[in-house]
Design an enzyme around this catalytic site. Structure first.
Site, PDB file in Angstrom:
ATOM      1  NE  ARG A  90      26.988  54.691  -5.538  1.00  0.00           N
ATOM      2  CZ  ARG A  90      28.486  54.639  -5.446  1.00  0.00           C
ATOM      3  NH1 ARG A  90      28.654  53.722  -4.459  1.00  0.00           N
ATOM      4  NH2 ARG A  90      29.206  55.017  -6.139  1.00  0.00           N
ATOM      5  CG  HIS A 108      22.582  39.158  -8.002  1.00  0.00           C
ATOM      6  ND1 HIS A 108      23.378  40.367  -7.802  1.00  0.00           N
ATOM      7  CD2 HIS A 108      23.207  37.926  -7.881  1.00  0.00           C
ATOM      8  CE1 HIS A 108      24.347  39.668  -7.758  1.00  0.00           C
ATOM      9  NE2 HIS A 108      24.508  38.450  -7.883  1.00  0.00           N
TER      10      HIS A 108
HETATM   11  C1  GAR Z   1      22.281  43.161 -14.585  1.00  0.00           C
HETATM   12  O1  GAR Z   1      22.834  41.827 -15.018  1.00  0.00           O
HETATM   13  C2  GAR Z   1      21.770  42.960 -13.062  1.00  0.00           C
HETATM   14  O2  GAR Z   1      21.019  42.017 -12.708  1.00  0.00           O
HETATM   15  C3  GAR Z   1      22.949  43.349 -12.121  1.00  0.00           C
HETATM   16  O3  GAR Z   1      23.914  44.388 -13.321  1.00  0.00           O
HETATM   17  C4  GAR Z   1      23.422  44.101 -14.571  1.00  0.00           C
HETATM   18  C5  GAR Z   1      22.986  45.339 -15.156  1.00  0.00           C
HETATM   19  O4  GAR Z   1      22.790  45.198 -16.579  1.00  0.00           O
HETATM   20  N1  GAR Z   1      22.917  43.685 -11.000  1.00  0.00           N
HETATM   21  C6  GAR Z   1      23.956  43.181 -10.079  1.00  0.00           C
HETATM   22  O5  GAR Z   1      24.451  42.621 -10.372  1.00  0.00           O
HETATM   23  C7  GAR Z   1      23.050  43.775  -8.746  1.00  0.00           C
HETATM   24  N2  GAR Z   1      24.079  43.000  -7.728  1.00  0.00           N
HETATM   25  P1  GAR Z   1      21.966  46.432 -17.236  1.00  0.00           P
HETATM   26  O6  GAR Z   1      22.461  47.824 -16.842  1.00  0.00           O
HETATM   27  O7  GAR Z   1      22.133  45.985 -18.598  1.00  0.00           O
HETATM   28  O8  GAR Z   1      20.542  46.390 -16.876  1.00  0.00           O
END
Ligand code: GAR
Length: 190
Positions: A90, A108
């Site tokens: 979010r 990110h």
């Molecule tokens: C991760 O790759 C994080 O960098 C990304 O969601 C994934 C969550 O993985 N975040 C974004 O894209 C934010 N814009 P996880 O739930 O296994 O930690």
């Protein structure tokens, strides 16, 4: 150093932080997991480490400000130093930003400003770029914008599938997030 982690899904970054003895020994205390998705796997991961969870659904509120105000009320007594976003899908509004100015950190899976927003890894893979990576940054009101703390490159290998590239990006994320938190812990002791 008391923190809350915000996550929406799988929670591998959350677990990389929660399981780190090095971070715990250096003084990290994860006071709360804030999760906006009641069925997210990260909730089970929090139970494994006895970390309390606040499940807060946006649909229970009339607007995003009210949703974040409920989070702020929950966090207030915890006297947090940082909020760590770890797969929190979010955009944070000025309501939460004003409550924790300069103290909300995001990870990110790309070299921002490239591939901000959703589905960063598939978009980077499909682009054919030879190098992608990971960014950790303080957030502002934009989508994946704000002052960069650390960026690391991940090189695309000749035989990479989207899955193998994704797996290396996640490994990089886990190491990087731990290192950034360790640096915060060390710097505050100086
Ligand atoms: C991760 O790759 C994080 O960098 C990304 O969601 C994934 C969550 O993985 N975040 C974004 O894209 C934010 N814009 P996880 O739930 O296994 O930690």
């Amino acid at each position: 150093m008391k923190v809350a982690v915000f996550a929406s899904g799988n929670g591998s970054n959350f677990e990389a932080i929660a399981k780190s003895d090095e971070l715990r020994r250096a003084g990290l205390e994860i006071e709360l997991l804030v999760c906006d998705q009641p069925n997210a796997h990260v909730i089970e991961r929090a139970a494994k480490y006895q970390i309390p969870v606040f499940i807060n659904k946006l649909s229970d509120y009339s607007n995003r400000g009210a949703y974040e105000q409920a989070i702020i009320e929950k966090l207030k007594p915890l006297k947090l130093e940082y909020i760590l976003l770890a797969g929190y899908m979010r955009v944070v509004t000025p309501v939460l930003l004003a409550a924790y100015p300069g103290r909300i950190i995001n990870i990110h899976p790309s070299l921002l400003p490239k591939f901000s927003g959703l589905e960063a890894i598939p978009r980077a893979y499909e682009s054919g770029d030879e190098v992608t990576g990971v960014t950790i940054h303080y957030i502002d009101e934009g989508v994946d914008t704000g002052p960069v703390i650390k960026q690391c490159k991940v090189v695309r290998l000749e035989n990479d599938t989207e899955e193998s590239l994704e797996s290396r990006i996640h490994q990089t994320e886990h190491q990087m997030y731990r290192q950034v938190i360790l640096d915060l812990l060390i710097n505050r002791k100086k």
